[in-house]
Design a protein around this motif. Structure first.
Motif, PDB file in Angstrom:
ATOM      1  N   GLY A 119      44.829 114.746 -26.428  1.00 32.77           N
ATOM      2  CA  GLY A 119      44.051 113.897 -27.062  1.00 32.77           C
ATOM      3  C   GLY A 119      42.392 114.256 -27.222  1.00 32.77           C
ATOM      4  N   LEU A 120      42.135 115.500 -26.861  1.00 32.50           N
ATOM      5  CA  LEU A 120      40.889 116.063 -26.816  1.00 32.50           C
ATOM      6  C   LEU A 120      40.680 116.328 -28.477  1.00 32.50           C
ATOM      7  N   PHE A 121      41.494 116.897 -29.131  1.00 33.26           N
ATOM      8  CA  PHE A 121      41.342 117.115 -30.744  1.00 33.26           C
ATOM      9  C   PHE A 121      41.784 115.517 -31.066  1.00 33.26           C
ATOM     10  N   ASN A 122      41.064 114.620 -31.274  1.00 28.29           N
ATOM     11  CA  ASN A 122      41.555 113.154 -31.627  1.00 28.29           C
ATOM     12  C   ASN A 122      41.313 112.795 -32.907  1.00 28.29           C
ATOM     13  N   PRO A 123      42.261 112.939 -33.954  1.00 32.78           N
ATOM     14  CA  PRO A 123      41.931 112.655 -35.341  1.00 32.78           C
ATOM     15  C   PRO A 123      41.863 111.273 -35.654  1.00 32.78           C
ATOM     16  N   VAL A 124      41.904 110.036 -34.686  1.00 37.07           N
ATOM     17  CA  VAL A 124      41.688 108.738 -35.188  1.00 37.07           C
ATOM     18  C   VAL A 124      40.420 108.141 -34.661  1.00 37.07           C
ATOM     19  N   ILE A 125      39.461 108.824 -34.215  1.00 39.55           N
ATOM     20  CA  ILE A 125      38.153 108.163 -33.772  1.00 39.55           C
ATOM     21  C   ILE A 125      37.199 108.287 -34.904  1.00 39.55           C
ATOM     22  N   GLY A 126      37.828 108.035 -36.198  1.00 35.06           N
ATOM     23  CA  GLY A 126      36.700 107.615 -37.169  1.00 35.06           C
ATOM     24  C   GLY A 126      35.732 106.791 -37.027  1.00 35.06           C
ATOM     25  N   ARG A 127      35.691 105.851 -36.395  1.00 35.38           N
ATOM     26  CA  ARG A 127      34.765 104.643 -36.100  1.00 35.38           C
ATOM     27  C   ARG A 127      33.731 105.368 -35.345  1.00 35.38           C
ATOM     28  N   LEU A 128      34.184 105.820 -34.108  1.00 43.70           N
ATOM     29  CA  LEU A 128      32.943 106.711 -33.215  1.00 43.70           C
ATOM     30  C   LEU A 128      32.249 107.645 -34.210  1.00 43.70           C
ATOM     31  N   VAL A 129      32.881 108.454 -34.898  1.00 41.17           N
ATOM     32  CA  VAL A 129      32.151 109.613 -35.594  1.00 41.17           C
ATOM     33  C   VAL A 129      31.182 108.903 -36.664  1.00 41.17           C
ATOM     34  N   ALA A 130      31.721 107.709 -37.189  1.00 44.06           N
ATOM     35  CA  ALA A 130      30.730 106.974 -38.161  1.00 44.06           C
ATOM     36  C   ALA A 130      29.737 106.382 -37.395  1.00 44.06           C
ATOM     37  N   LEU A 131      29.873 105.762 -36.226  1.00 38.61           N
ATOM     38  CA  LEU A 131      28.881 105.119 -35.571  1.00 38.61           C
ATOM     39  C   LEU A 131      27.581 106.290 -35.133  1.00 38.61           C
ATOM     40  N   TRP A 132      28.157 107.492 -34.782  1.00 38.12           N
ATOM     41  CA  TRP A 132      27.121 108.574 -34.643  1.00 38.12           C
ATOM     42  C   TRP A 132      26.235 109.059 -35.884  1.00 38.12           C
ATOM     43  N   GLY A 133      26.721 108.332 -36.964  1.00 44.09           N
ATOM     44  CA  GLY A 133      26.014 108.818 -38.184  1.00 44.09           C
ATOM     45  C   GLY A 133      26.581 110.047 -38.981  1.00 44.09           C
ATOM     46  N   PHE A 134      27.713 110.608 -38.590  1.00 51.05           N
ATOM     47  CA  PHE A 134      28.250 111.681 -39.084  1.00 51.05           C
ATOM     48  C   PHE A 134      29.205 111.513 -40.238  1.00 51.05           C
ATOM     49  N   PRO A 175      44.635  98.620 -33.920  1.00 55.39           N
ATOM     50  CA  PRO A 175      43.666  98.241 -35.109  1.00 55.39           C
ATOM     51  C   PRO A 175      42.506  98.952 -35.118  1.00 55.39           C
ATOM     52  N   ALA A 176      42.116  99.799 -33.937  1.00 55.75           N
ATOM     53  CA  ALA A 176      41.017 100.707 -33.918  1.00 55.75           C
ATOM     54  C   ALA A 176      41.298 101.910 -34.327  1.00 55.75           C
ATOM     55  N   VAL A 177      42.395 102.284 -34.994  1.00 58.54           N
ATOM     56  CA  VAL A 177      42.737 103.572 -35.442  1.00 58.54           C
ATOM     57  C   VAL A 177      41.941 103.908 -36.938  1.00 58.54           C
ATOM     58  N   ARG A 178      41.357 104.866 -36.942  1.00 58.83           N
ATOM     59  CA  ARG A 178      40.831 105.268 -38.352  1.00 58.83           C
ATOM     60  C   ARG A 178      40.681 106.800 -38.434  1.00 58.83           C
ATOM     61  N   TYR A 179      41.566 107.423 -39.278  1.00 60.09           N
ATOM     62  CA  TYR A 179      41.679 108.784 -39.369  1.00 60.09           C
ATOM     63  C   TYR A 179      40.372 109.358 -39.866  1.00 60.09           C
ATOM     64  N   ASP A 180      39.876 110.495 -39.348  1.00 56.47           N
ATOM     65  CA  ASP A 180      38.769 111.319 -39.577  1.00 56.47           C
ATOM     66  C   ASP A 180      39.486 112.853 -39.448  1.00 56.47           C
ATOM     67  N   LEU A 181      39.864 113.379 -40.550  1.00 55.18           N
ATOM     68  CA  LEU A 181      40.298 114.691 -40.191  1.00 55.18           C
ATOM     69  C   LEU A 181      39.518 116.020 -40.527  1.00 55.18           C
ATOM     70  N   GLY A 182      38.039 115.638 -40.296  1.00 58.37           N
ATOM     71  CA  GLY A 182      37.122 116.722 -40.442  1.00 58.37           C
ATOM     72  C   GLY A 182      37.319 117.704 -39.557  1.00 58.37           C
ATOM     73  N   ALA A 183      37.990 117.783 -38.431  1.00 63.85           N
ATOM     74  CA  ALA A 183      38.233 118.784 -37.497  1.00 63.85           C
ATOM     75  C   ALA A 183      39.505 119.595 -37.924  1.00 63.85           C
ATOM     76  N   PHE A 184      40.172 119.172 -38.798  1.00 69.07           N
ATOM     77  CA  PHE A 184      41.617 119.474 -39.180  1.00 69.07           C
ATOM     78  C   PHE A 184      42.071 119.987 -40.458  1.00 69.07           C
TER      79      PHE A 184
END
Ligand code: AMP
Ligand code: MG
Length: 354
Positions: A119-134, A175-184
């Motif tokens: 889970g260190l490559f975690n493609p469902v942390i889109g909300r965290l990435v968005a929170l950081w402004g990326f 319900p917190a799953v949000r795909y962000d595939l920026g790493a993949f």
């Protein structure tokens, strides 16, 4: 760029420098047997190099790739309207979504690699990435998000294990799953691009997306040679010759970041803390498949100087170089044997665990 004289010391670096110089000067084909073209996709310049392909066929292939990459970029975008955004919306609202065949396969492979990376490559942390402004084309402005908001998202702990893919049916149990595939997605797209080139009969080529690349075949009598960017100064840290079908991917804290009150906040988030992973400056992986190399470079960046060998083994990755925040270079012996450094590193930490 370091002074050219420095680069010219080693023949491999000399050839590489010539390639870079040639690219910078937009050299015309002349007697150069390499056809080059570039287009913009996935937020970066995609450079194509085809060896010894007649111009008409090369142009046709280049156009086909540009079209395919543009479509994949739109479909798999993390924050703009497209197929992935629809999957995210359905998963959030109804806990299930119907994907198209391409996106279902993409998500399934991302999930597989995520589980192998603990889970260190975690493609469902889109909300965290968005929170950081990326989730923006522009670098975010400080200050960083409030600790409380980060903690809330970390506690919801979305992981790939929360998602099940069955054919085109994608079901989510968090319900917190949000795909962000920026790493993949870029790596996955490059693999598809290489497949497309092969179908068009092109067997000696490189698809290079801003330094992350896959090469097939050779540059005529010799292998393809490429440079790995120095994470802290302009220019090349080391050069490497590619085997007949290999990808080289680097995740770095210099790619997208902002500074606030002297602190660097970059785009690779440790899903365990919710903060940018701080022990690593860059992580480079060589692997046959670009998709695996892309996910692994991100995972090993997060794993950091102590844990990378174990995660690399799980991911089936055989060549790794990691630069830590003190500038030390961590490698496994197989990687060291392949790299030609521009200047001898001060500290090399070898891992026999890989
Ligand atoms: P890369 O440059 O391949 O390492 O990908 C970095 C991008 O992937 C970021 O811009 C985010 O969109 C996303 N991302 C950030 N942290 C992670 C992580 N731990 N796992 C998966 N994707 C991530
Ligand atoms: Mg990656």
């Amino acid at each position: 760029m370091p002074p050219l004289a420095l680069l010219y010391r080693h023949p491999l670096l000399r050839a590489l420098t010539l390639t870079l110089t040639c690219l910078l000067a937009a050299c015309s084909r002349g007697d150069d047997p390499v056809y080059r073209d570039q287009f913009f996709a996935f937020g970066t310049l995609i450079d194509l190099s085809f060896y010894d392909v007649e111009t008409a066929r090369a142009e046709q292939a280049s156009q086909a790739l540009e079209q395919a990459f543009t479509q994949m970029h739109t479909d798999w975008h993390a924050w703009q309207p497209g197929a992935l955004q629809q999957v995210n919306a359905r998963l959030a609202e109804q806990g299930q979504a119907t994907g198209d065949p391409a996106i279902a396969a993409l998500i399934q492979e991302a999930n597989r690699l995520s589980l192998l990376s603990n889970g260190l490559f975690n493609p469902v942390i889109g909300r965290l990435v968005a929170l950081w402004g990326f989730h923006s084309d522009e670098p975010p402005q400080g200050p960083p998000p409030a600790g409380e908001r980060i903690r809330q998202l970390v506690e919801q702990a979305p992981t790939s294990a929360d998602v099940h893919v069955d054919g085109l049916q994608i079901s989510g149990h968090n319900p917190a799953v949000r795909y962000d595939l920026g790493a993949f997605a870029k790596g996955y797209a490059i693999d598809r691009g290489i497949q497309q080139l092969r179908e068009l009969g092109i067997t000696n080529a490189i698809i290079n997306a801003g330094g992350d690349l896959r090469g097939i075949g050779r540059h005529g009598e010799r292998p393809w040679r490429i440079g790995i960017r120095d994470p802290r100064k302009p220019g090349v840290l080391a050069a490497v010759e590619l085997a007949a079908d290999e990808s080289v991917f680097t995740s770095g804290d210099y790619e997208r970041f902002y500074e606030y009150e002297g602190q660097r906040y970059h785009h690779i988030i440790d899903p365990r803390s919710g903060y940018p992973a701080s022990a690593t400056v860059s992580a480079t992986v060589i692997h046959p498949l670009a998709a695996t190399a892309d996910a692994a470079a991100t995972a090993l960046f997060v794993a950091g100087p102590d844990d990378w060998p174990a995660i690399a083994r799980q991911l089936g990755v055989g060549y790794v170089m990691l630069v830590d925040r003190e500038g030390r270079i961590h490698m496994n012996p197989a990687m060291k044997a392949r790299l030609v450094f521009e200047s001898e590193p001060d500290t090399i930490v070898m891992s026999d665990a890989l």
